[in-house]
Write a protein that holds these residues in place. Structure first.
Motif, mmCIF file in Angstrom:
data_model
loop_
_atom_site.group_PDB
_atom_site.id
_atom_site.type_symbol
_atom_site.label_atom_id
_atom_site.label_comp_id
_atom_site.label_asym_id
_atom_site.label_seq_id
_atom_site.Cartn_x
_atom_site.Cartn_y
_atom_site.Cartn_z
ATOM 1 N N LEU A 68 0.814 -1.214 0.000
ATOM 2 C CA LEU A 68 0.000 0.000 0.000
ATOM 3 C C LEU A 68 0.850 1.267 0.000
ATOM 4 O O LEU A 68 0.417 2.311 -0.484
ATOM 5 C CB LEU A 68 -0.958 -0.003 1.196
ATOM 6 C CG LEU A 68 -2.039 -1.085 1.164
ATOM 7 C CD1 LEU A 68 -2.784 -1.127 2.484
ATOM 8 C CD2 LEU A 68 -2.993 -0.873 -0.005
ATOM 9 N N TRP A 105 -7.755 3.952 0.118
ATOM 10 C CA TRP A 105 -6.409 3.380 0.045
ATOM 11 C C TRP A 105 -5.537 3.967 1.161
ATOM 12 O O TRP A 105 -4.855 3.243 1.870
ATOM 13 C CB TRP A 105 -5.807 3.713 -1.324
ATOM 14 C CG TRP A 105 -4.525 3.026 -1.650
ATOM 15 C CD1 TRP A 105 -3.278 3.390 -1.234
ATOM 16 C CD2 TRP A 105 -4.345 1.884 -2.482
ATOM 17 N NE1 TRP A 105 -2.334 2.552 -1.762
ATOM 18 C CE2 TRP A 105 -2.969 1.615 -2.531
ATOM 19 C CE3 TRP A 105 -5.226 1.075 -3.192
ATOM 20 C CZ2 TRP A 105 -2.450 0.554 -3.270
ATOM 21 C CZ3 TRP A 105 -4.699 0.037 -3.922
ATOM 22 C CH2 TRP A 105 -3.333 -0.220 -3.953
ATOM 23 N N ARG A 154 -3.844 1.967 4.242
ATOM 24 C CA ARG A 154 -2.392 2.043 4.464
ATOM 25 C C ARG A 154 -2.102 2.495 5.888
ATOM 26 O O ARG A 154 -1.291 1.887 6.593
ATOM 27 C CB ARG A 154 -1.745 2.981 3.457
ATOM 28 C CG ARG A 154 -0.241 3.123 3.676
ATOM 29 C CD ARG A 154 0.423 4.058 2.678
ATOM 30 N NE ARG A 154 -0.209 5.350 2.687
ATOM 31 C CZ ARG A 154 -0.639 5.989 1.595
ATOM 32 N NH1 ARG A 154 -0.488 5.453 0.406
ATOM 33 N NH2 ARG A 154 -1.205 7.158 1.684
#
Length: 88
Positions: A28, A46, A50
Motif C-alpha cells: 500500500l 487506500w 495504508r
C-alpha cells in the motif's frame, strides 16, 4: 481491507500475522491507485487502509513479536527486514 486489519488486531500479534500485515502495508505504501470515476473515493480508502496497516505493525506488542522472530531466525521476518524495510 479494514475488516482484515480489525481481524488481525483482534487475533493479536504472531510472526505470521506481522508478516502478513507488514507485506500488505508495504504494498500500500509502494503502490498508488489510479483515480477513477468508477470507484469514487478510492484514493482516500487506500490511504486509510495504508494508515491502518502501518499503525498495526507499529504497535509495541507487534514490534516485539517481529523482533523476537528476527532473533529466532524467522525467514519471513528476515526477508522483510532486508528486502522490504531496506527498500524505503
Amino acid at each position: 481491507m479494514e475488516a482484515h486489519v480489525r481481524h488481525l488486531r483482534r487475533l493479536g500479534p504472531t510472526a505470521e500475522r506481522f508478516f502478513a500485515a507488514a507485506t500488505v502495508a508495504h504494498h500500500l505504501v509502494q503502490q498508488t491507485p489510479l483515480p477513477t470515476d468508477e470507484v469514487p473515493g478510492i484514493k482516500e480508502r487506500w490511504d486509510e487502509a495504508r494508515a491502518s496497516y502501518l499503525a498495526l505493525v507499529d504497535r509495541r506488542e507487534w514490534r516485539e513479536v517481529a523482533r523476537r522472530g528476527l532473533a529466532e531466525g524467522d525467514e519471513r521476518l528476515t526477508w522483510l527486514a532486508t528486502a522490504v524495510a531496506g527498500s524505503g
